[in-house]
Design a protein around this motif. Structure first.
Motif, mmCIF file in Angstrom:
data_model
loop_
_atom_site.group_PDB
_atom_site.id
_atom_site.type_symbol
_atom_site.label_atom_id
_atom_site.label_comp_id
_atom_site.label_asym_id
_atom_site.label_seq_id
_atom_site.Cartn_x
_atom_site.Cartn_y
_atom_site.Cartn_z
ATOM 1 N N GLY A 16 -7.642 5.946 -8.376
ATOM 2 C CA GLY A 16 -6.407 5.274 -8.749
ATOM 3 C C GLY A 16 -6.079 4.111 -7.827
ATOM 4 N N SER A 17 -4.861 3.613 -7.994
ATOM 5 C CA SER A 17 -4.419 2.438 -7.257
ATOM 6 C C SER A 17 -3.025 2.641 -6.692
ATOM 7 C CB SER A 17 -4.403 1.202 -8.172
ATOM 8 O OG SER A 17 -5.678 0.900 -8.666
ATOM 9 N N LEU A 18 -2.759 1.950 -5.625
ATOM 10 C CA LEU A 18 -1.422 1.844 -5.042
ATOM 11 C C LEU A 18 -1.259 0.430 -4.519
ATOM 12 C CD1 LEU A 18 -0.909 5.112 -2.926
ATOM 13 C CD2 LEU A 18 0.365 4.457 -4.968
ATOM 14 N N ARG A 19 -0.005 -0.023 -4.507
ATOM 15 C CA ARG A 19 0.301 -1.320 -3.930
ATOM 16 C C ARG A 19 1.363 -1.127 -2.855
ATOM 17 N NH1 ARG A 19 3.710 -6.419 -6.242
ATOM 18 N NH2 ARG A 19 2.454 -8.116 -5.397
ATOM 19 N N LEU A 20 0.982 -1.442 -1.630
ATOM 20 C CA LEU A 20 1.911 -1.374 -0.517
ATOM 21 C C LEU A 20 2.553 -2.738 -0.292
ATOM 22 C CD1 LEU A 20 -0.179 0.700 2.057
ATOM 23 C CD2 LEU A 20 1.193 1.495 0.112
ATOM 24 N N SER A 21 3.793 -2.694 0.143
ATOM 25 C CA SER A 21 4.511 -3.911 0.498
ATOM 26 C C SER A 21 5.000 -3.804 1.923
ATOM 27 C CB SER A 21 5.712 -4.123 -0.435
ATOM 28 O OG SER A 21 5.318 -4.254 -1.776
ATOM 29 N N CYS A 22 5.141 -4.925 2.560
ATOM 30 C CA CYS A 22 5.703 -4.981 3.901
ATOM 31 C C CYS A 22 6.659 -6.159 3.953
ATOM 32 C CB CYS A 22 4.598 -5.131 4.932
ATOM 33 S SG CYS A 22 5.184 -5.415 6.618
ATOM 34 N N ALA A 23 7.931 -5.841 4.083
ATOM 35 C CA ALA A 23 8.961 -6.879 4.110
ATOM 36 C C ALA A 23 9.327 -7.198 5.550
ATOM 37 C CB ALA A 23 10.187 -6.412 3.343
ATOM 38 N N TYR A 32 3.264 -16.090 11.250
ATOM 39 C CA TYR A 32 2.499 -14.942 11.740
ATOM 40 C C TYR A 32 1.280 -14.653 10.868
ATOM 41 C CZ TYR A 32 6.526 -13.740 14.654
ATOM 42 O OH TYR A 32 7.536 -13.766 15.577
ATOM 43 N N THR A 33 0.175 -14.366 11.533
ATOM 44 C CA THR A 33 -0.920 -13.686 10.862
ATOM 45 C C THR A 33 -0.465 -12.259 10.591
ATOM 46 O OG1 THR A 33 -2.614 -15.016 11.956
ATOM 47 C CG2 THR A 33 -3.279 -12.856 11.110
ATOM 48 N N MET A 34 -0.726 -11.771 9.392
ATOM 49 C CA MET A 34 -0.304 -10.421 9.034
ATOM 50 C C MET A 34 -1.518 -9.520 8.847
ATOM 51 S SD MET A 34 2.909 -10.627 9.148
ATOM 52 C CE MET A 34 3.278 -8.983 8.531
ATOM 53 N N GLY A 35 -1.371 -8.287 9.244
ATOM 54 C CA GLY A 35 -2.469 -7.349 9.127
ATOM 55 C C GLY A 35 -2.003 -5.995 8.613
ATOM 56 N N TRP A 36 -2.953 -5.250 8.095
ATOM 57 C CA TRP A 36 -2.735 -3.861 7.695
ATOM 58 C C TRP A 36 -3.703 -2.976 8.474
ATOM 59 C CZ3 TRP A 36 1.095 -1.990 4.661
ATOM 60 C CH2 TRP A 36 1.787 -2.875 3.831
ATOM 61 N N PHE A 37 -3.182 -1.852 8.930
ATOM 62 C CA PHE A 37 -3.962 -0.855 9.654
ATOM 63 C C PHE A 37 -3.680 0.505 9.033
ATOM 64 C CE2 PHE A 37 -5.311 -3.293 13.439
ATOM 65 C CZ PHE A 37 -4.537 -4.427 13.275
ATOM 66 N N CYS A 38 -4.579 1.449 9.293
ATOM 67 C CA CYS A 38 -4.317 2.811 8.839
ATOM 68 C C CYS A 38 -4.724 3.786 9.934
ATOM 69 C CB CYS A 38 -5.046 3.121 7.534
ATOM 70 S SG CYS A 38 -6.834 3.167 7.643
ATOM 71 N N ARG A 72 0.110 -12.431 0.387
ATOM 72 C CA ARG A 72 1.430 -12.618 0.987
ATOM 73 C C ARG A 72 2.218 -13.629 0.183
ATOM 74 N NH1 ARG A 72 0.562 -14.542 6.954
ATOM 75 N NH2 ARG A 72 2.855 -14.762 6.934
ATOM 76 N N ASP A 73 3.516 -13.484 0.257
ATOM 77 C CA ASP A 73 4.441 -14.424 -0.375
ATOM 78 C C ASP A 73 5.403 -14.870 0.713
ATOM 79 O OD1 ASP A 73 6.448 -15.741 -1.751
ATOM 80 O OD2 ASP A 73 6.374 -14.414 -3.466
ATOM 81 N N ASN A 74 5.170 -16.026 1.255
ATOM 82 C CA ASN A 74 5.999 -16.492 2.374
ATOM 83 C C ASN A 74 7.442 -16.769 1.948
ATOM 84 O OD1 ASN A 74 3.953 -16.234 4.228
ATOM 85 N ND2 ASN A 74 3.355 -18.394 4.157
ATOM 86 N N ALA A 75 7.641 -17.084 0.679
ATOM 87 C CA ALA A 75 9.003 -17.307 0.186
ATOM 88 C C ALA A 75 9.806 -16.007 0.165
ATOM 89 C CB ALA A 75 8.975 -17.926 -1.200
ATOM 90 N N VAL A 79 4.253 -9.203 2.689
ATOM 91 C CA VAL A 79 2.803 -9.110 2.590
ATOM 92 C C VAL A 79 2.478 -7.843 1.806
ATOM 93 C CG1 VAL A 79 2.584 -7.909 4.821
ATOM 94 C CG2 VAL A 79 0.626 -9.167 3.882
ATOM 95 N N TYR A 80 1.410 -7.904 1.042
ATOM 96 C CA TYR A 80 1.037 -6.814 0.145
ATOM 97 C C TYR A 80 -0.368 -6.313 0.448
ATOM 98 C CZ TYR A 80 4.840 -9.012 -2.476
ATOM 99 O OH TYR A 80 6.046 -9.563 -2.842
ATOM 100 N N LEU A 81 -0.586 -5.057 0.116
ATOM 101 C CA LEU A 81 -1.926 -4.477 0.173
ATOM 102 C C LEU A 81 -2.159 -3.767 -1.158
ATOM 103 C CD1 LEU A 81 -4.513 -3.806 1.741
ATOM 104 C CD2 LEU A 81 -3.381 -1.711 2.528
#
Length: 118
Positions: A16-23, A32-38, A72-75, A79-81
């Motif tokens: 399946g799928s999931l979409r994570l967001s980070c506001a 900023y450079t943005m990153g995702w970690f787990c 990412r959407d700077n507006a 940032v999304y994963l």
């Protein structure tokens, strides 16, 4: 300084799928450079992927290549994963992080749990 809040985690089935967001709030998100970690239980934090300030370059860790997409959407200061073809081994807490370009990731969110069932 920038503050980060992740959302979108939850339970998914294998394949399946999931979409994570980070506001982001405060600070200048687009600088900023943005990153995702787990981090899975009992394991070290692992780099999932990152995206440049203007979104012209995205880069991934080995486990994410071909399955996950960062955008990412700077507006919207977000940032999304996008996580596709999920596997049980993707089960972990997922964190987003921000870095001044070419520097270490200094700012972290609180994380969001992703659980993938087989």
């Amino acid at each position: 300084q920038v503050q980060l809040v992740e959302s979108g985690g939850g339970l998914a089935q294998a394949g399946g799928s999931l979409r994570l967001s980070c506001a982001a709030s405060r600070g200048s998100f687009s600088s900023y450079t943005m990153g995702w970690f787990c981090q899975a239980p009992g394991k070290q934090r692992e780099f999932v992927g990152g995206i440049s300030t203007s979104a012209d370059n995205a880069f991934y860790g080995d486990s994410a290549k071909g399955r996950f997409t960062i955008s990412r959407d700077n507006a919207k200061n977000t940032v999304y994963l996008q996580m596709n073809s999920l596997r049980p081994e993707d089960t972990a807490i997922y964190y987003c992080a921000a870095a001044v370009p070419s520097k270490v990731y200094d700012y972290w969110g609180q994380g969001t749990q992703v659980t993938v069932s087989s």
